[in-house]
Motif scaffolding. Structure first.
Motif, PDB file in Angstrom:
ATOM      1  N   HIS A  44      -1.126  -2.216 -17.595  1.00  0.00           N
ATOM      2  CA  HIS A  44      -2.736  -1.359 -17.802  1.00  0.00           C
ATOM      3  C   HIS A  44      -3.273  -0.639 -16.924  1.00  0.00           C
ATOM      4  N   PRO A  45      -2.776   0.549 -16.620  1.00  0.00           N
ATOM      5  CA  PRO A  45      -4.026   1.721 -15.895  1.00  0.00           C
ATOM      6  C   PRO A  45      -5.836   1.636 -15.414  1.00  0.00           C
ATOM      7  N   ASN A  46      -5.915   1.406 -17.421  1.00  0.00           N
ATOM      8  CA  ASN A  46      -6.858   2.353 -17.776  1.00  0.00           C
ATOM      9  C   ASN A  46      -7.774   3.421 -17.025  1.00  0.00           C
ATOM     10  N   LEU A  47      -6.822   4.366 -16.765  1.00  0.00           N
ATOM     11  CA  LEU A  47      -7.802   6.097 -15.708  1.00  0.00           C
ATOM     12  C   LEU A  47      -8.014   6.086 -16.570  1.00  0.00           C
ATOM     13  N   ASP A  48      -8.888   6.111 -17.302  1.00  0.00           N
ATOM     14  CA  ASP A  48      -9.322   6.845 -18.451  1.00  0.00           C
ATOM     15  C   ASP A  48     -10.841   6.552 -18.742  1.00  0.00           C
ATOM     16  N   LYS A  49     -11.396   5.141 -18.391  1.00  0.00           N
ATOM     17  CA  LYS A  49     -12.459   3.882 -18.196  1.00  0.00           C
ATOM     18  C   LYS A  49     -13.784   4.460 -18.175  1.00  0.00           C
ATOM     19  N   TYR A  50     -13.325   5.597 -17.190  1.00  0.00           N
ATOM     20  CA  TYR A  50     -15.421   6.682 -16.652  1.00  0.00           C
ATOM     21  C   TYR A  50     -15.500   7.753 -18.346  1.00  0.00           C
ATOM     22  N   PHE A  51     -14.045   8.205 -18.922  1.00  0.00           N
ATOM     23  CA  PHE A  51     -14.202   8.611 -19.572  1.00  0.00           C
ATOM     24  C   PHE A  51     -13.970   9.261 -20.748  1.00  0.00           C
ATOM     25  N   THR A  52     -15.231  10.040 -21.722  1.00  0.00           N
ATOM     26  CA  THR A  52     -14.947  10.068 -23.588  1.00  0.00           C
ATOM     27  C   THR A  52     -14.915  11.612 -23.970  1.00  0.00           C
ATOM     28  N   LEU A  53     -13.760  11.777 -24.532  1.00  0.00           N
ATOM     29  CA  LEU A  53     -13.320  12.755 -24.930  1.00  0.00           C
ATOM     30  C   LEU A  53     -13.843  13.040 -26.303  1.00  0.00           C
ATOM     31  N   GLU A  54     -14.574  13.850 -26.884  1.00  0.00           N
ATOM     32  CA  GLU A  54     -15.094  14.312 -27.969  1.00  0.00           C
ATOM     33  C   GLU A  54     -14.040  15.872 -28.034  1.00  0.00           C
ATOM     34  N   TRP A  55     -14.354  16.346 -29.439  1.00  0.00           N
ATOM     35  CA  TRP A  55     -13.042  17.842 -29.751  1.00  0.00           C
ATOM     36  C   TRP A  55     -13.936  18.103 -31.136  1.00  0.00           C
ATOM     37  N   GLN A  56     -13.814  19.676 -30.983  1.00  0.00           N
ATOM     38  CA  GLN A  56     -14.157  20.355 -32.384  1.00  0.00           C
ATOM     39  C   GLN A  56     -13.876  21.754 -32.214  1.00  0.00           C
ATOM     40  N   THR A  57     -13.531  21.979 -33.402  1.00  0.00           N
ATOM     41  CA  THR A  57     -13.244  23.190 -33.038  1.00  0.00           C
ATOM     42  C   THR A  57     -13.865  24.630 -34.511  1.00  0.00           C
ATOM     43  N   ALA A  58     -14.454  25.202 -34.337  1.00  0.00           N
ATOM     44  CA  ALA A  58     -15.255  26.254 -35.385  1.00  0.00           C
ATOM     45  C   ALA A  58     -15.385  26.528 -36.294  1.00  0.00           C
ATOM     46  N   SER A  59     -14.430  25.877 -37.069  1.00  0.00           N
ATOM     47  CA  SER A  59     -13.907  25.924 -38.248  1.00  0.00           C
ATOM     48  C   SER A  59     -14.715  24.644 -38.999  1.00  0.00           C
ATOM     49  N   ASP A  60     -15.126  23.947 -38.848  1.00  0.00           N
ATOM     50  CA  ASP A  60     -15.497  22.187 -38.698  1.00  0.00           C
ATOM     51  C   ASP A  60     -16.796  21.702 -38.237  1.00  0.00           C
ATOM     52  N   GLY A  61     -16.929  22.573 -37.112  1.00  0.00           N
ATOM     53  CA  GLY A  61     -18.461  22.762 -36.373  1.00  0.00           C
ATOM     54  C   GLY A  61     -19.332  21.293 -36.257  1.00  0.00           C
ATOM     55  N   GLU A  62     -17.990  20.159 -36.269  1.00  0.00           N
ATOM     56  CA  GLU A  62     -18.073  18.928 -35.965  1.00  0.00           C
ATOM     57  C   GLU A  62     -17.685  18.214 -34.295  1.00  0.00           C
ATOM     58  N   TRP A  63     -17.987  17.127 -33.967  1.00  0.00           N
ATOM     59  CA  TRP A  63     -17.783  17.088 -32.807  1.00  0.00           C
ATOM     60  C   TRP A  63     -17.077  15.572 -33.508  1.00  0.00           C
ATOM     61  N   ASN A  64     -15.590  15.038 -32.839  1.00  0.00           N
ATOM     62  CA  ASN A  64     -15.235  13.942 -33.576  1.00  0.00           C
ATOM     63  C   ASN A  64     -14.526  13.562 -32.286  1.00  0.00           C
ATOM     64  N   ASP A  65     -14.209  12.184 -32.219  1.00  0.00           N
ATOM     65  CA  ASP A  65     -14.700  11.242 -31.260  1.00  0.00           C
ATOM     66  C   ASP A  65     -12.904  11.253 -31.087  1.00  0.00           C
ATOM     67  N   LEU A  66     -12.121  11.216 -29.598  1.00  0.00           N
ATOM     68  CA  LEU A  66     -10.405  10.804 -30.014  1.00  0.00           C
ATOM     69  C   LEU A  66     -10.913   9.803 -29.152  1.00  0.00           C
ATOM     70  N   THR A  67     -10.480   8.458 -30.565  1.00  0.00           N
ATOM     71  CA  THR A  67     -10.748   7.117 -29.991  1.00  0.00           C
ATOM     72  C   THR A  67      -9.460   6.780 -28.817  1.00  0.00           C
TER      73      THR A  67
END
Length: 454
Positions: free
Chosen positions: A285-308
């Motif tokens: 359980h390396p848990n190397l992303d514990k301090y990071f949160t990612l979201e993504w968006q394309t111009a077509s939808d214009g909304e931020w989506n969580d990368l769970t």
């Protein structure tokens, strides 16, 4: 299982290519990977009802049973490994019932005291006998003196008899306590070996469960392997520094370099912080992303989506020959994140209506530094009296924007995943591609540390 074999192949590729990664530029790393062995599969072109994608052609009850058996066997192995590890600790520490150790210590002390008392009584008897002999040899000794010396010998003999009995009882107690303690220690070793045997049996059960799942998929027939190729090429750009407690945007471009249209494309993205020492990281359980949160968006939808989950694919839809998809990634770094090195990585995967599918043998990575937050210079109080406010809003995290929300360009086509099943295949590949991205970044760290130690 096939999907597990593909995952293993991707992981092996990721951890065997750190030198290639290190030689690449900071914004674009091309990493060749070995061809996949058995992996996620698709039906031959022209056949309908792809197994594993459309349930109509599968015995779902049997598949569910086999999957459950595999999961149970896998969990059993993990539990027994943990138990065996604890058993070994118990053996090393002689972790027997504390009451046994307490009794052994007490019995040992009692036995030593009893031996000392017996020796003292024996010495007193010898002295009493010597005194009696002296009195009897003295012509001037009175009958009373002889009688007293004789009584002293008798008392000494009685005391020695009692001390001898007490020493014998104490010795029996000590032997019993020592035996009980040794048996308890021996039982620890026996318990370790019993658990070891159980683990071997559980590992055989796991192998049988995996073989049964393989056989199930083999019986479906008409399969071809997903390929590992350069049909998709990814590129990442972004800031070189991100402060803890702030957000920053990265730009991801996935280009179709296959020479033909691709019906359903996804990207698997990872953002991790490299530790100071790999020895401090839990391998399972390396848990190397514990301090990071990612979201993504394309111009077509214009909304931020969580990368769970960093193994979840970002669905980009179809990309025509020579076209590309642009995605803005927003990375938020927790305020508690320590300063250090960070890596954002991305890989592409695709599936087509004809049943073909694949994972890109190239992935992009971008290195950046997590830095301490910069303290803002206090703004002087205005001379004018500010108008009253009902409430004060908390300041939003600072965001460094380095990429515009460029539109998704796909050679004139843009849409949701094809409803033919091509897109449904991508989640199966996502775990493999994601593992390659995450572990590939970890391999970079290992290579850096080894180079630094050289």
């Amino acid at each position: 299982m096939k999907i597990r074999r593909l995952l293993a192949t991707a992981v092996a590729a990721a951890v065997t290519t750190p030198v290639v990664l290190l030689s690449a530029g900071p914004a674009f790393a091309e990493t060749p990977k070995p061809a996949a062995s058995k992996g996620a599969t698709a039906r031959d072109a022209g056949q309908e009802d792809p197994a594993g994608l459309d349930p109509d052609g599968l015995d779902l009850a049997e598949l569910e049973r086999l999957e459950a058996a595999y999961a149970a066997a896998e969990q059993k192995v993990e539990d027994l490994k943990a138990e065996l590890k604890q058993r070994l600790k118990d053996v090393d520490a002689n972790a027997v019932d504390p009451a046994l150790k307490t009794e052994l210590d007490a019995a040992s002390e009692a036995a030593e005291a009893a031996v000392t008392a017996k020796e003292t009584a024996a010495a007193e008897l010898t002295a009493a006998k010597d005194a009696l002999t002296a009195v009897e040899a003295d012509p001037e000794a009175t009958p009373e003196e002889v009688e007293a010396a004789t009584a002293a010998v008798t008392a000494a003999e009685t005391k020695l008899t009692e001390a001898t009995g007490a020493a014998a009882a104490a010795d029996l107690r000590h032997k019993a306590a020592d035996k009980a303690y040794e048996e308890a220690v021996l039982e620890l070793t026996k318990a370790y070996h019993r658990t070891e045997e159980k683990l071997r049996a559980a590992e055989r059960e796991l192998a049988d469960a995996e073989a049964a799942l393989d056989a199930f998929w083999d019986d479906q027939g008409g399969f071809e392997e997903c390929v590992v190729d350069r049909s998709l090429v990814s590129r990442l750009t972004g800031p070189k520094k991100v402060a803890a407690g702030s957000s920053a945007d990265f730009s991801l471009t996935v280009r179709n370099a296959s020479g033909e249209d691709l019906d359903a494309v996804s990207a698997v993205v990872s953002a991790i912080q490299l530790p100071e020492s790999w020895d401090d990281v839990d391998e399972e359980h390396p848990n190397l992303d514990k301090y990071f949160t990612l979201e993504w968006q394309t111009a077509s939808d214009g909304e931020w989506n969580d990368l769970t989950s960093q193994f979840d694919p970002i669905e980009l839809g179809p990309i025509a020959e020579g076209g590309k998809a642009d995605v803005t990634l927003r990375l938020t770094v927790d305020a508690a994140a320590p300063a250090g090195e960070g890596v954002v990585s991305a890989s592409g995967e695709y599936g087509n209506e004809d049943g073909s599918c694949g994972i890109s043998e190239q992935y992009a990575r971008f290195d950046f530094d997590v830095v301490e937050p910069v303290e803002a210079t206090p703004t002087p109080a205005p001379t004018a009296t500010p108008s009253p406010s009902a409430s004060s809003a908390a300041p939003a995290p600072v965001r460094t924007s380095t990429a515009s929300n460029a539109p998704v360009q796909q050679g004139g086509t843009r849409g949701q995943l094809a409803a033919t099943g091509a897109g449904d295949r991508l989640p199966e590949l996502g775990a493999a591609a994601g593992a390659a991205v995450v572990l590939g970044a970890g391999a970079v760290f290992v290579a850096r540390r080894r180079k630094a130690d050289a």
